[in-house]
Each structure stands twice: as structure tokens, then as C-alpha cells.
Design an enzyme around this catalytic site. Structure first.
Site, short mmCIF file in Angstrom:
data_model
loop_
_atom_site.label_atom_id
_atom_site.label_comp_id
_atom_site.label_asym_id
_atom_site.label_seq_id
_atom_site.Cartn_x
_atom_site.Cartn_y
_atom_site.Cartn_z
N MET A 1 -1.53 1.24 -6.87
CA MET A 1 -1.22 2.49 -6.18
C MET A 1 -2.48 3.34 -6.12
O MET A 1 -3.35 3.24 -6.96
CB MET A 1 -0.16 3.29 -6.97
CG MET A 1 1.24 2.72 -6.90
SD MET A 1 2.43 3.91 -7.52
CE MET A 1 1.86 4.19 -9.18
N SER A 2 -2.54 4.16 -5.07
CA SER A 2 -3.55 5.21 -5.07
C SER A 2 -2.81 6.52 -4.84
O SER A 2 -1.63 6.50 -4.47
CB SER A 2 -4.58 4.97 -3.97
OG SER A 2 -3.96 5.08 -2.72
N ASP B 1 -11.86 -21.55 -5.30
CA ASP B 1 -11.76 -22.49 -4.18
C ASP B 1 -12.50 -23.79 -4.49
O ASP B 1 -12.32 -24.80 -3.80
CB ASP B 1 -12.40 -21.91 -2.91
CG ASP B 1 -11.50 -20.88 -2.26
OD1 ASP B 1 -10.28 -20.99 -2.44
OD2 ASP B 1 -12.03 -19.98 -1.58
N GLN C 1 -4.38 -2.99 -11.16
CA GLN C 1 -3.31 -2.90 -12.15
C GLN C 1 -2.17 -2.02 -11.65
O GLN C 1 -1.02 -2.43 -11.64
CB GLN C 1 -3.83 -2.36 -13.49
CG GLN C 1 -4.59 -3.37 -14.31
CD GLN C 1 -5.96 -3.63 -13.72
OE1 GLN C 1 -6.63 -2.71 -13.28
NE2 GLN C 1 -6.37 -4.89 -13.70
N ASP D 1 -7.81 -20.43 6.13
CA ASP D 1 -7.37 -19.21 5.45
C ASP D 1 -6.91 -18.23 6.50
O ASP D 1 -7.56 -18.08 7.53
CB ASP D 1 -8.53 -18.60 4.67
CG ASP D 1 -8.70 -19.29 3.33
OD1 ASP D 1 -7.68 -19.73 2.78
OD2 ASP D 1 -9.84 -19.43 2.88
N GLU E 1 -7.53 -1.40 3.82
CA GLU E 1 -6.16 -1.00 4.14
C GLU E 1 -6.02 0.51 4.02
O GLU E 1 -5.46 1.17 4.88
CB GLU E 1 -5.15 -1.69 3.21
CG GLU E 1 -5.00 -3.17 3.44
CD GLU E 1 -6.00 -4.00 2.65
OE1 GLU E 1 -6.96 -3.40 2.11
OE2 GLU E 1 -5.84 -5.23 2.60
N LYS F 1 0.90 6.33 -3.17
CA LYS F 1 1.14 5.35 -2.11
C LYS F 1 0.79 3.99 -2.69
O LYS F 1 -0.21 3.83 -3.37
CB LYS F 1 0.24 5.66 -0.92
CG LYS F 1 0.29 4.61 0.17
CD LYS F 1 -1.10 4.31 0.72
CE LYS F 1 -1.84 3.43 -0.27
NZ LYS F 1 -3.26 3.30 0.05
N PHE G 1 -7.25 3.52 -6.26
CA PHE G 1 -6.46 2.29 -6.26
C PHE G 1 -7.04 1.31 -7.28
O PHE G 1 -8.24 1.13 -7.36
CB PHE G 1 -6.52 1.66 -4.87
CG PHE G 1 -5.82 0.34 -4.79
CD1 PHE G 1 -4.45 0.29 -4.51
CD2 PHE G 1 -6.50 -0.85 -5.01
CE1 PHE G 1 -3.81 -0.92 -4.43
CE2 PHE G 1 -5.85 -2.05 -4.94
CZ PHE G 1 -4.50 -2.10 -4.65
N THR G 2 -6.19 0.74 -8.10
CA THR G 2 -6.66 -0.34 -8.97
C THR G 2 -5.70 -1.51 -8.83
O THR G 2 -4.55 -1.34 -8.39
CB THR G 2 -6.71 0.08 -10.46
OG1 THR G 2 -5.35 0.25 -10.90
CG2 THR G 2 -7.50 1.34 -10.68
#
Lengths: 569, 707
Positions: free
Chosen positions: B408-409, B547, B405, B334, B375, B420, B402-403
Site C-alpha cells: 500500500m501507499s 530465470d 510488504q 513474458d 502504476e 491505496k 509503497f513497499t
């Protein structure tokens, strides 16, 4: 070794080195997929044969069907050959008036020729009719050699196919090996032999008057035609009892050299076939190199020992060196036209190829010299071995070497991308067990019981060597006799017959099973982590494994036989 | 890393320790767990006792080579006592000594196995201590808590675990979040986070809740929990022979048969030659010839290989998996956490034409305050450190979190509305506000993506202010490791959810051989199938439920201990440290195991040459004095020669125990180089060493009076 011996050796090596690769590549096309040279000539003949025997050439067999076909063919061959000998007095082409042969000897001889051994408990010229010789024995010389090739090719297919269920068609392989390989080469060789004075006649025996006034009956026969396949097919059964020491079979140095080359030709060629079919010529080289090293060591040792002469005479101050007017070396039991060099090279080749033809009495070799052909056979007939048998034999040892040392690169063992696992190891172990079991058990029984022991003509260590040699020769399908042992008895005819059968089919069946098992496997791609089997290092490893794993089994009996004799016990 | 805003819930700061930050997980645990040395006195004491217990023929018969030695020892013992009255005293001493050393040979073999098992057994004892009976608080009908002994829990029970209590059984967190001390299993003292939902929901019985309260749904019956499995694994209770071990055993049994045949038939030859041998000498010869060295150490090597993984905190469910690890030719790694550090970091801001970079920085910072993802936090710290943007949460601001869906936040403050997020999302938002995205921004975004980064757009109202570049940081030393793997014939394939462009850039930077971009679980499965159909053996790591099928399909599937129950059950190994980089070490351990096995097999077989040269002349020298020429080592007497060979044969087992347990030195290199080296040491060494050693033993025992 004398300069004379080196010259002969160099000539043999040169001819084989030139002839074997192209023959090997030709074989690869004969047994590979796709068209092969000579299809226009052989194709119609083969198709006619397929129609007559009812074989569908496009129908491939799984390993067990392949093995059953092979066994059925061999059993039928034994039965026919047995019947032919029993009835030969009533069959045509019998100018010498040969009688029917007793059951034990008939069994022994039938088994002997079908297993490509050609052990002969009889003298050919006085026992066999021309009919039996030509229609029975000579035919087996062709097809028993062809059977060896089929097994080798089946194993190579097993190693090189990827996830396949079948390993070819036995009948197709058998017929193609005979028509496209053995017959043409044997035909050419026979003509060359005739040109050199090997006889080819259906005439009745010649009655000659000797200088002393006696009458001598000299039998002839179709010798050249049998001689060529006798050597080419690594059969070794002579038309005459004296085999290749007889001037009608092997009249001069040229024929002697040619006979040695013929023995080596197909076994070495098959390693090139293997390299071609494996699409990696180095894989074939490596096997050829291992075969060559052992053959060379044997040829060198035997010729040296015999050239040096008998050490016990030397210690008494007898000059045995070569000079004008004196052949030199240990000449007991040798033909003066071959000398130590011609006999040593022939003996080592004949025992290293499972041919078993002789042009000198092995019993009369020096103690150390006599051990050489014995060891060459004990190593499992891989230097370079019988036709086909040499290749499949050394491939089995390659599997063994890979299994033992392969782990040392940090992967479970694989050969040509095929994983060597429990199923294959069972069969490999069976393969390496059978021959020592047969040799040691029968030899031990023969020296333990008074009856078989009384057949030994020399007592002490030499006698032990004689018995060991007989069973080693039979179990390895070599067929050469050391001599000094009266083997035309019920005990030896039977036990040697069993030894030949086990030594042939108890090896072939595991080999075909391995072929089937490997063919089914997926191939693991070769990369930097793969155990390298195409390098000189692997040749060394392979020779080491053969010598240690196979040779050492026989060290005790060798110590009590030739080694004690040589050291003067 | 600067922490923006209030820390989430009450988690201790250490909980942020990402597995990827611990590339040296094994070294870490070396310090935290009291490690036992291989020849720890307590282990040796127990092994000595076990060596005798293992003499039970019902146990011995599973090892055909050593069983033959045991049978031979029994025979010589009987003969020794039978001969006491009649034979000469010198013969009696000889028989006694040979018999004793034959027994030592068997005992040394048993000892080797027992020592190999020792460390695992000691570890199992520690684990058993963690498995103590506790009282579980089961949520009964109507919500009342019922106290139930942990041994009476059943699957499906929901139990409440509060700070300070031991989790009574394996289960899944269905409610709440807590920090858990898993040191009982992993040896890792830093607590880990377990929370409901997601891929970190699995808890293990016997571990301790340190903070907060969780509700756990029990997923394993008592007696069949992870700790129970772990105990039986480290103890080797139901150890099965691996495929290669089985194949090797077949060969060893075959060789034993061949030599048995050689020795049994030797007697008729000896009788024929007028030199009949005693059974004692024949047994001695047989034991020296059969491959006792590898026969004695084979199972120890296998156990020690599993144990070496355990020392690295990897539990292999079977020896088969360890063996397969050596054969692996494709590693699926990964990207995130294995090749690159766990999360992408903001590395650059690109302002739109006409926008001041400082304004962009402030906007980016403000819009990321509500973004708790790594991030988001990296944007906050980048803007502060590189662009000097400061300022905390403005008063009266409305944070838009942030979600998944919205992707964006942002923040709404003083009438400004800043967002953003992913380019597409921001574009949709700007367009909805009546604005548009300038071409320059699209261009920059594409450039960032092409370079392996992730572009995020920052917009205010109808204007796009610029682009934040997120980049993966490739871990140090990865390229060298991949080069080494390549030299060992192992291909590395990077698995990532990134788009092909990004994936290609990172793959090139890290030096992997191939990559799978925009990978879905189905893609992974397809890749594994494709590799396997090409004959490759595939290893991978995984932790998520999706996985699980791939883990089960892979030849070596290493599940992360932090992962879901499904993943842990699908894999054939579990990494307690949850460090995906360890896959490479797993492969090395597998290879080392196989090399050790092959080296000792080769050594064992090569030894036979010398032993033949010692024993055969000794046996027949009396009748054939000339055979003494083969005795070129000038051993003192036939008896001392035979005894020396037997003693060497026994002592070499002891001498090789450390090698068998530690494994032969493994250096990553091509197969040809490894083979040359090992053939030289173990093949040639195996030929030469016994000549020297037997001579030395002969000198010693002949001085001690064996004649």
C-alpha cells in the site's frame, strides 16, 4: 504402345489397385500391436514353432540384436544351401539324376537365393535335383522374401515408435511373414497356375518322340508351387533355365498377367501397411505414387520401344507393325504368346521389383529397350521394389529427399516427426554408396582385365551393357540376366556372389541401424511448420531425388553402353 | 507521462526508456551504429587476402568437397606444366584455362567464407579498441583505494567507478546507482541504469560510467570477460560446426565419394570403348559433378546467419542455438514488456456507492503521490487528465511509500489518512481501523480482475472510496505476429504472474495460444520440461537470476543484456538491446539460415543434370560422333563445352555469395507454401539455369577462340 498393351497395363493396374490396399491393411495388423485376423488358425502353429526354436515371442530386440539374428539366419541358410548342392547326388528326390555342383557355382547359387536375388548361373532342370529345388531353393524363396518384409517392418516401427529401444523380434516377424502372408497367397496362386496349365509333378522326365523322329527328354517337376512364390516373393529364380519364357512355367497370357500382378502385389501393399502404421495414409500413398510413376514410366518405355520394333530394320524399310498373323514389334528373343506388350510389361515389372524373372531375352531387346530394365534396377529397386526391400529402399530415399529439401521450410529435416541428423545421414550415405560402388567397381574390373573381358560375347557398347547389367542385377538383388555374358566362371561366380551379399546385407544393416536410431528419438509433433511429406509435391521431389542422386551416378556408363548403341555408334 | 514529485536521485530522464518502448530496437541501432555493407571495400580486400591464405591444405581438408577440388587443381597444374613441351598449343591453352578455372573455384569458395567472416572481424577490431587497459581503483584492506591495472584484477575485487571512468571488468554493482554508457557493446547511445541489488546489477567491462559512483565486484577474470567472449563470437574464432551442418557435410562427402567413384571407373569404361580420357578432363568432370556450390558456400551461410543476429544486436553463443531457433515450436513470452507494455496503467476509476467520483480521484491521487512505481505514477496522471484532480504534495503531509510488504501507499495529512493498494491489504487496513469493505466494492474488484485488469482499492479511515482499475495495454500488432507464428507452426505461450482470470483475458486479447498464470520459476521449468517431452523445442527470454535455470533448460534462451550475470551465463543468446520481442526475429533468422542452406543444396544438386549433358557427349564425341545428339545445346566444341561447364561451376559460387550472405528471402508462411516456392526457384531453377548459362559461356569463349 499398342491398344493391346494398354489393355494389359490397365488390367494390371486395376487388379493391383484393388488387391494391394486390403492386403496392406492385413499386413499392418499382422505386424502391428494387438490381435490380427487369423490368430485362431495361425496362433497355435506359430506358438508351436516358437517353442521348438526356443523364441520368446514377447521379447523384443534392439536393432543390433535384430540384425545379428537376421545375419545368423542368413549365414545358416547359405551354409545349408551350399551343402545341399554339394551333396545333392546323395540326397533323395533326384529323378533326373542330377550331380553334385562345383564349389563356385554352389556358393553363387546359395548366396543368390538367400539374398532374394535368384541369379542363376545354371539351367534349373538339368542342374538341380527336385530335392534341392524344393527343400533348398523354394524354402529360401519363402524365407528370403520374409526377411525382406521383416526389415521393412522394422524400419516402419523405427519411424513410428516414440522413444523406443526395440524394433520388434526378428524371429517372430520372420515366422509371421511366412505363415500368414507368403504361404497362404502362394498356395492360392499355385492352384490358379495349375488350373492354367503350369505343371506340378514328381514324375521322371518324359521321353517324347518328335515328328522328325528324334527323341526329346522333357523334364517336369513341382513347378506351380515354386512359380507362385517365385513371383510373389520377388525371387525370380526359375525351375527351368528359360524361366517364365518356358511354357511349363508361364503357359499363356493369363498366367503372364497373374505373374506380373504377383510381383507387384506385396511391394505395393506394404506402402499401405506403412500408411496404416504411421497413422497417416497419405504417407503411404505418396510412396506408392512415386513407385508407380517410375514403374509406369519403365513399363511404358520398354513396351513402346519393343512395340516399335528394331529401329535399324525400320530404317531399312521393314514393316514391323502388328497385324493379323504378325505379332509385330521387335520379336527377337520373345515368345509369340506374349509379344512386345506381354514381354515389355513383364520385363519392366520384373526389374522394377527385384524379381529378375524373365519371359523374354533382355539381351535381345532393342538398345533403348534394353536400357529400361537396366535403369529400373539402377534406381535402387524401388519401382515398387522387392518384397520389403522396395519399401525400405524408398523410405531411405525419402529420408534423403527430406534431408536435402527439408531445410527449405526453415527447420532441420524431419520425417514423420523424427529428426534426421548426422547419425542417420551416415547410414543413409552408406546405403546409397554401396550399390554404385559394387556395380561400378566390379564392372570396371571386369572390362579392364582380359580374363573377365573374354566372357563378353558381344563387343562394343552392347558388351559393356552386358557386364554392367550383370553386376547391376546382382548388386540390386534382382537376378535377371541380360545374357550375352558367360558368367559361370570362377571370376563371375565369385564377384557376382560378393555383389549380391554386399547389395543385400550392406543395405539391410544400415537400414536396421537407422530403424534403431529413429525408434529411440522422440517424435516432434506435426504442425504447420512441418515439412509436408504427404503431398503430391513430395512424390515429385522423391522421384526427382531418386533419378538425380541415384540415376545420374550411372549416366557415364549408360552413355557408353545403351545410349551410344541406340544412337548408332 | 507526467512526472510526479521530485525525480529519483539524479538520473537522466532517458533512463526511463523501458526496453519495451523500443520494439524496433534493431532499427534504432541501425541509425546509431555505422553499419558496414556486406561487400564493404575493406572487407573485400581482407577477404581476397584470406582466400589465398585459406588454400593451406590443413585448412582445406576440413571441407571435403573443396579439398577434392584443390587436389584436382594441383594435379591439373602439374599436368599442365608437364605437357607444355609435348602437347599441341590448343591443348595447352585448354589445359591452362581449365586449370586456372579450377583454382578460381577453390579461391571463390575461400573468398565466400572470408567475406562472411569479414564483418565480424571488423566488429571484433572495434571491440578490441574498447578493451583498452585502464587503471582500476580497487578497495584494498582497510578501505584505501589501490590503483591496479585492469589486467591484474581478480574475481572478488571491489573497484570504485566514478563518473567519466571506464568500468575495468565485468562485475556486479554492490553499492550505488549510476547511468552507464554501454554503446561500446550495444551500439546504443542512450545510457542505461545500473544499480545494486535487483535484476539490473550487472555491468560490463569496457563500458563507461556517465554519472554517479558505483562499487563493482569483479566477477570475471581479465581475458575472460564479456567483451573477450564477444570478440571471439563475432570473429568466429572458435566456431564449431552445427549438428545440421555436420549431417549435411556427411551427405556432401558421400556424394563426393559417389561421383569420385563414377569418374574413376569411367576411365576403364572409356578405355574399353576405345576412347581413353585425359586426367585433365576427368578432373574437370569430377569437379563439375561434386556439390561444389553448396560445399563452397556452406560455412559462409552459417557465419552469415550468426552475423545477421549480431546485426540485430543478438549474440548467439553457438551456431547450434541459431539452428535450434529455426526448429522452435513453442515460444514462451513474458507478458510484461513483450506482449504488453512494460507496466500496467490506471485506466478507470470505480467509485463506491455514495462516493463522488471526483472525491475518489483526489483521494487516489493523494495516496499515490508517494508511489514511485509506474502504476502509481499512472494513477497520478489519470486522475489529473481524466478526472481533473490537481494539487501537489500538500504541506505537512506525511507520505507513506509503497513497499512490497505493505503493498500500500498513502498519505496522512490534516488528520486524514488515505491508503491505496491491493484489495486484501486495504481491506485489512480498513478492518483494523474498525470499518468494513462493502460488497459492491468486492463485486467491482472481481469484475475488473475478470476483465484482465488489476483492481486497487482506495480507502480513507474506515471507508472504502472506490476502486482504481489498472490494465495491461497489449502492444500493437502482436495479434498479427502471433497469427504469423501460428501459420509457421509455432505456438506462443504467455507467461505471467497474474491470476488465471486476468491472464486469460489478456491472452485472449493478444491472441496467444496458451498462457501460464501465476507463474513461479518452478512452473516455468515444469512447462518447458512438459513441452520438451512432447517433442517441442522451446525458446524463451529472461533477465532475472530466478530465470537462469529455465534459460539454461530452454532450447533457445535469450538473456537480456540488462539482466543479471546468472541469467546471461545461463542463456545461449544475449540480446544487447534487451528487447524481449526480438525473440520472434531470432526465430526468423534461424529459419532463414536453414532455408538458405537447403535452397543452395537443392540448387547445387539440381545443377548436375545439365553438367552431365554438357560433359559426357563432349568427352566421347570423337569416338562416338552420334553422341552429339545429346549435345542439344549445340556447344561449339568438346573443349569449349568442358571449359564452359567448369567456368559456370566456378562463377555460380561467386554469383551466389550475396544470396548466401544475406539469406534467401523469408516470408512467414506455412511449410507447404514455403516448400512449393523454394522448390520451384531452387529446384527447377537449378535444373534449368545451368543449361542457359553454360550455353552463354560457350558462345562467349568460342568467340574468344577456344576451339
Amino acid at each position: 504402345m499398342t491398344a493391346h498393351a494398354w489393355e494389359q497395363l490397365a488390367a494390371i493396374v486395376a487388379i493391383v489397385a484393388i488387391a494391394a490396399p486390403p492386403l496392406g491393411f492385413y499386413l499392418a495388423r499382422v505386424f502391428g500391436d494387438g490381435p490380427a485376423p487369423g490368430d485362431r488358425i495361425f496362433g497355435p502353429v506359430e506358438r508351436a514353432i516358437y517353442r521348438i526354436v526356443g523364441v520368446d515371442p514377447d521379447h523384443e530386440q534392439r536393432w543390433n540384436v535384430y540384425a545379428m539374428s537376421l545375419l545368423a539366419f542368413s549365414v545358416a541358410s547359405v551354409v545349408v544351401l551350399y551343402a545341399m548342392q554339394r551333396l545333392q547326388g546323395h540326397l533323395p528326390l533326384d529323378p533326373t539324376g542330377a550331380h553334385s555342383i562345383d564349389p563356385a557355382l554352389s556358393f553363387n547359387t546359395a548366396v543368390s537365393f538367400v539374398t532374394n536375388t535368384n541369379w542363376q548361373n545354371y539351367a534349373g532342370e538339368s542342374t538341380m535335383s527336385i530335392f534341392t529345388s524344393m527343400v533348398g531353393l523354394a524354402v529360401q524363396n519363402f524365407v528370403s522374401a520374409a526377411v525382406g518384409i521383416t526389415v521393412a517392418i522394422a524400419l516402419v516401427r523405427g519411424l513410428t515408435r516414440d522413444g523406443a529401444r526395440t524394433i520388434g523380434n526378428f524371429w517372430v516377424d520372420l515366422i509371421r511373414a511366412t505363415t500368414r502372408v507368403l504361404l497362404p497367397i502362394a498356395l492360392v496362386a499355385a492352384i490358379v497356375f495349375v488350373s492354367q496349365g503350369v505343371i506340378q509333378t514328381f514324375a521322371a522326365p518324359v521321353h517324347a518322340h518328335t515328328i522328325t523322329g528324334a527323341t526329346q527328354v522333357i523334364p517336369g517337376g513341382p513347378v506351380a508351387s515354386q512359380e507362385s512364390i517365385k513371383m510373389l516373393g520377388t525371387n525370380g529364380g526359375g525351375y527351368f533355365g528359360a524361366n517364365s519364357a518356358h511354357p511349363f512355367e508361364n503357359p499363356n497370357g493369363v498366367t503372364n498377367l497373374l505373374q506380373i500382378v504377383l510381383m507387384l502385389l506385396i511391394p505395393f501393399a506394404l506402402t499401405f501397411t506403412f500408411g496404416r502404421l504411421a497413422k497417416d495414409r497419405r504417407q503411404g500413398f505418396v510412396l506408392a505414387a512415386a513407385m508407380f510413376l517410375i514403374w509406369f514410366a519403365a513399363a511404358f518405355a520398354l513396351t513402346s520401344f519393343e512395340s516399335a520394333g528394331n529401329p535399324r530394320l525400320t530404317s531399312r524399310g521393314v514393316d514391323q507393325s502388328m497385324s493379323v498373323g504378325r505379332v509385330g514389334g521387335n520379336m527377337e528373343g520373345k515368345e509369340t504368346r506374349f509379344g512386345a506388350a506381354g514381354s515389355g510389361l513383364f520385363g519392366a515389372t520384373s526389374t522394377g521389383t527385384s524379381t529378375g524373372a524373365v519371359n523374354a531375352s533382355h539381351d535381345s531387346f532393342t538398345a533403348a529397350g534394353g536400357a529400361v530394365p537396366l535403369v529400373a534396377m539402377m534406381l535402387g529397386e524401388i519401382s515398387p521394389g522387392g518384397v520389403g526391400a522396395g519399401l525400405y529402399g524408398i523410405l531411405i530415399f525419402a529420408l534423403l529427399a527430406v534431408f536435402i529439401a527439408g531445410l527449405m521450410v526453415g527447420r532441420t529435416p524431419e520425417y514423420l516427426g523424427k529428426k534426421i541428423q548426422a547419425a542417420e545421414m551416415k547410414l543413409v550415405v552408406l546405403y546409397i554408396l554401396v550399390t554404385p560402388l559394387v556395380i561400378l567397381a566390379f564392372t570396371a574390373l571386369s572390362v579392364a582385365f582380359a580374363g573377365p573381358r573374354s566372357a563378353i560375347l558381344n563387343h562394343g557398347p552392347h558388351g559393356l551393357t552386358e557386364v554392367t547389367y550383370a553386376f547391376t542385377s546382382a548388386a540390386n538383388n534382382n537376378g535377371s540376366a541380360f545374357g550375352g555374358l558367360s558368367t559361370n566362371t570362377t571370376w563371375y561366380n565369385t564377384t557376382l556372389g560378393i555383389a549380391m551379399l554386399l547389395g543385400r546385407f550392406m543395405l539391410i544393416i544400415p537400414v536396421l541401424a537407422i530403424a534403431g536410431s529413429l525408434a529411440r528419438k522422440k517424435r516432434v509433433p506435426v504442425n504447420a511448420g512441418t515439412f509436408p511429406t504427404g503431398t503430391p509435391l513430395f512424390t515429385g521431389l522423391l522421384v526427382g531425388v531418386i533419378v538425380i542422386m541415384v540415376g545420374l551416378t550411372f549416366f557415364p556408363v549408360l552413355a557408353l553402353g545403351p545410349i551410344v548403341e541406340r544412337l548408332g555408334g | 507521462m507526467v512526472h510526479p514529485g521530485p525525480p529519483p536521485a539524479t538520473l537522466p530522464a532517458t533512463s526511463e526508456a523501458d526496453p519495451a518502448d523500443r520494439t524496433d530496437g534493431d532499427r534504432h541501432t541501425d541509425e546509431t551504429r555505422a553499419k558496414r555493407s556486406l561487400l564493404d571495400p575493406t572487407i573485400v580486400r581482407r577477404a581476397l587476402r584470406d582466400a589465398i591464405v585459406k588454400l593451406d591444405p590443413r585448412v582445406m581438408v576440413r571441407n571435403p568437397v573443396m579439398f577434392v577440388v584443390e587436389v584436382g587443381s594441383v594435379m591439373t597444374t602439374v599436368l599442365f606444366f608437364a605437357g607444355l613441351g609435348s602437347s599441341s598449343s590448343a591443348e595447352n591453352v585448354f589445359a591452362g584455362l581449365v586449370t586456372a578455372w579450377l583454382w578460381f573455384t577453390v579461391l571463390f569458395a575461400n573468398f565466400a567464407e572470408a567475406v562472411a567472416e569479414g564483418r565480424g572481424k571488423a566488429q571484433a577490431d572495434t571491440l578490441r579498441a574498447a578493451r583498452t587497459e585502464t587503471v582500476a581503483h580497487v578497495i584494498g584492506a582497510g578501505g584505501a583505494l589501490v590503483d591496479t591495472p585492469s589486467s591484474e584484477l581478480t574475481v572478488g575485487d571491489r573497484v570504485v567507478c566514478e563518473a567519466g571512468t571506464v568500468i575495468p571488468g565485468d562485475g556486479t554493482v554492490v553499492e550505488g546507482i549510476a547511468s552507464v554508457d554501454e554503446s561500446a557493446i550495444t551500439g546504443e547511445s542512450a545510457p542505461v541504469i545500473r544499480e545494486s541489488g535487483g535484476d539490473r546489477s550487472a555491468v560490463t567491462g569496457g563500458t563507461r560510467v556517465l554519472s554517479d559512483r558505483i562499487v563493482v565486484e569483479i566477477t570475471a577474470e581479465p581475458g575472460d570477460t564479456f567483451i573477450d567472449r564477444m570478440i571471439s563470437l563475432v570473429e568466429g574464432a572458435d566456431r564449431q560446426k552445427t549438428p545440421n551442418e555436420i549431417a549435411l557435410n556427411i551427405l556432401l562427402a558421400g556424394l563426393t565419394l559417389v561421383f569420385l567413384l563414377a569418374v574413376v571407373t569411367l576411365q576403364p569404361f572409356a578405355v574399353y570403348s576405345g576412347a581413353p580420357q585425359t586426367v585433365l578432363v576427368l578432373v574437370a568432370l569430377l569437379v563439375c559433378l561434386i556439390p561444389t556450390t553448396i560445399g563452397a558456400l556452406l560455412s559462409a551461410i552459417g557465419i552469415a546467419g550468426m552475423d545477421r543476429l549480431v546485426q540485430r544486436n543478438v549474440l548467439a553463443m553457438s551456431g547450434r542455438a541459431v539452428e535450434a531457433a529455426g526448429d522452435v515450436s513453442t515460444l514462451l513470452l513474458d507478458k510484461t514488456g513483450t506482449i504488453t507494455y512494460g507496466d500496467r496503467q490506471a485506466t478507470e476509476l470505480h467509485a463506491a456507492p455514495g462516493v463522488d467520483i471526483a472525491d475518489l480521484a483526489v483521494a487516489a491521487r493523494l495516496s499515490s503521490l508517494a508511489d514511485e512505481t509506474p502504476e502509481g505514477r499512472s494513477i497520478v496522471s489519470l486522475t489529473a487528465e481524466r478526472y481533473g484532480a490537481t494539487g501537489e504534495n500538500p504541506a505537512g503531509a506525511e507520505l507513506v511509500a509503497f513497499t512490497a510488504q505493505t503493498r500500500m501507499s498513502g498519505i496522512d495529512v490534516d488528520g486524514r489518512s488515505i491508503r491505496k493498494g491491493a484489495i486484501d491489504s486495504v481491506r485489512a487496513w480498513v478492518v483494523a481501523n474498525g470499518g468494513s469493505v462493502p460488497d459492491a466494492i468486492v463485486e467491482v474488484a472481481n469484475e475488473v480482475a475478470a476483465a484482465g485488469g488489476t483492481p486497487l482499492a482506495v480507502a480513507e479511515g474506515t471507508r472504502v472510496l472506490g476502486v482504481v482499475q489498472l490494465s495491461d495495454i497489449v502492444k500493437e500488432g502482436m495479434r498479427e505476429r502471433f497469427d504469423l507464428l501460428r501459420s509457421m507452426g509455432i505456438r506462443t505461450v504467455m507467461i505471467t504472474g497474474d491470476n488465471p482470470l486476468t491472464a486469460k483475458a489478456i491472452a485472449a486479447e493478444a491472441g496467444v495460444d496458451d498462457f501460464l498464470a501465476e507463474a513461479t520459476p518452478e512452473d516455468k521449468m515444469a512447462l518447458i520440461r512438459r513441452e520438451q517431452s512432447g517433442g517441442h523445442l522451446v525458446a524463451m527470454t529472461g533477465d532475472g537470476t530466478n530465470d537462469a535455470p529455465a534459460l539454461a533448460l530452454a532450447d533457445v534462451g535469450v538473456a537480456m543484456n540488462t539482466g543479471t550475470q546468472a541469467a546471461k551465463e545461463a542463456g545461449n543468446m544475449i540480446d544487447l538491446d534487451s528487447n524481449p520481442t526480438k525473440l520472434i526475429e531470432v526465430v526468423e533468422v534461424g529459419k532463414q539460415l536453414l532455408i538458405t542452406r537447403g535452397a543452395l543444396t537443392t540448387f547445387s544438386i539440381a545443377n548436375d543434370v545439365a553438367k552431365y549433358f554438357v560433359i559426357i557427349p563432349a568427352m566421347f564425341m570423337v569416338v562416338f560422333p552420334h553422341l552429339n545428339e545429346l549435345n542439344f545445346m549445340h556447344l561449339a566444341s568438346p573443349r569449349s563445352a568442358i571449359l564452359s561447364a567448369v567456368i559456370f561451376n566456378a562463377l555460380i559460387i561467386v554469383a551466389l555469395i550475396p544470396l548466401a550472405l544475406r539469406g534467401v528471402q523469408f516470408r512467414a508462411a506455412g511449410a507447404a507454401a514455403i516448400l512449393r516456392r523454394n522448390l520451384l526457384i531452387y529446384g527447377l531453377g537449378g535444373l534449368v539455369l545451368p543449361f542457359i548459362a553454360i550455353k552463354a559461356i560457350d558462345v562467349v569463349i568460342s568467340h574468344l577462340g577456344v576451339k
